[in-house]
Design an enzyme around this catalytic site. Sequence first.
Site, PDB file in Angstrom:
ATOM      1  CB  THR A   1      34.917  19.285 -20.325  1.00  0.00           C
ATOM      2  OG1 THR A   1      35.932  18.898 -21.258  1.00  0.00           O
ATOM      3  CG2 THR A   1      33.568  18.708 -20.748  1.00  0.00           C
TER       4      THR A   1
ATOM      5  N   GLY B   1      43.261  27.995 -19.220  1.00  0.00           N
ATOM      6  CA  GLY B   1      43.988  27.517 -20.389  1.00  0.00           C
ATOM      7  C   GLY B   1      43.188  27.498 -21.669  1.00  0.00           C
TER       8      GLY B   1
ATOM      9  N   GLY C   1      40.673  25.641 -22.516  1.00  0.00           N
ATOM     10  CA  GLY C   1      39.233  25.588 -22.297  1.00  0.00           C
ATOM     11  C   GLY C   1      38.637  26.964 -22.092  1.00  0.00           C
TER      12      GLY C   1
ATOM     13  CE1 TYR D   1      48.258  14.834 -21.624  1.00  0.00           C
ATOM     14  CE2 TYR D   1      50.054  15.070 -23.206  1.00  0.00           C
ATOM     15  CZ  TYR D   1      48.851  15.510 -22.682  1.00  0.00           C
ATOM     16  OH  TYR D   1      48.232  16.617 -23.223  1.00  0.00           O
TER      17      TYR D   1
END
Length: 252
Positions: A16, A21, A23, A153
């Site tokens: 996903t 980056g 992924g 976060y």
Amino acid sequence: MVSRDLDFKGKTALVTGGSSGIGLATAKLLAARGAQVVITGRDSTKLKEAANSHGFIALRSDAASISDIDALDGALADKQIKQIDALVLNAGIVPFTPLGSWTAQAFDEAFAVNARGPWFLVQALDRRLADGGSITMVSSFLAHRGGSATAVYAGTKAALTLMARGLVPTLASRGIRINTVSPGTIATPAWGKTGLPEDVVAAVGKAKLEANPLKRFGTAEEVAESIAFLASGAASYINGVDLQVDGGLLVE
């Protein structure tokens, strides 16, 4: 020559947030080691570019959308993908916002993308996960150390880490391992999407660089190597761990 334990030949991986980056670096590495790779994300243009450049199967799916998550199993079936051997849950957003600037909508979105989405994706793909397969979730070093602008976060990533650990006994009966990777400061496009002014981002980056024993940022490719290891047969007895890939940033 890649060790057979690290080889993904004949296996299918789903990543996903796979169009940029960490992924994208992970998807490229798994493909190089023989996997059929499916990537998801919410930017159709970036997905198409990545798929065309690297031979991935691209499926648009917003990590925060329950309807998109529920539809993903059917989309995989349409592509004749019967099972997922390695599931990499990497999609996420990086909102760095001080206390007084948060809205309820932004707070809910952060948890929807970073924590709720991965949980319900595992639920949606449960029957398609291969027995003996693996799930690797991308957390953050901030799950272990919050801050004034990073508190929410950090909370999303702490939730993700503990949810992964809580799923260990549920998935173990099928031989499915689940682990998390907690990157430190990594040079990826996410740094430009924090919502903070450029000068603040630069100051934060400088502080993290000075605090890191290796005195450098990590790369997406270094994190991808760790993810691929945990997803591989070489990590067949590693289950429920959080692997910190941070250059020693968390060392006191």
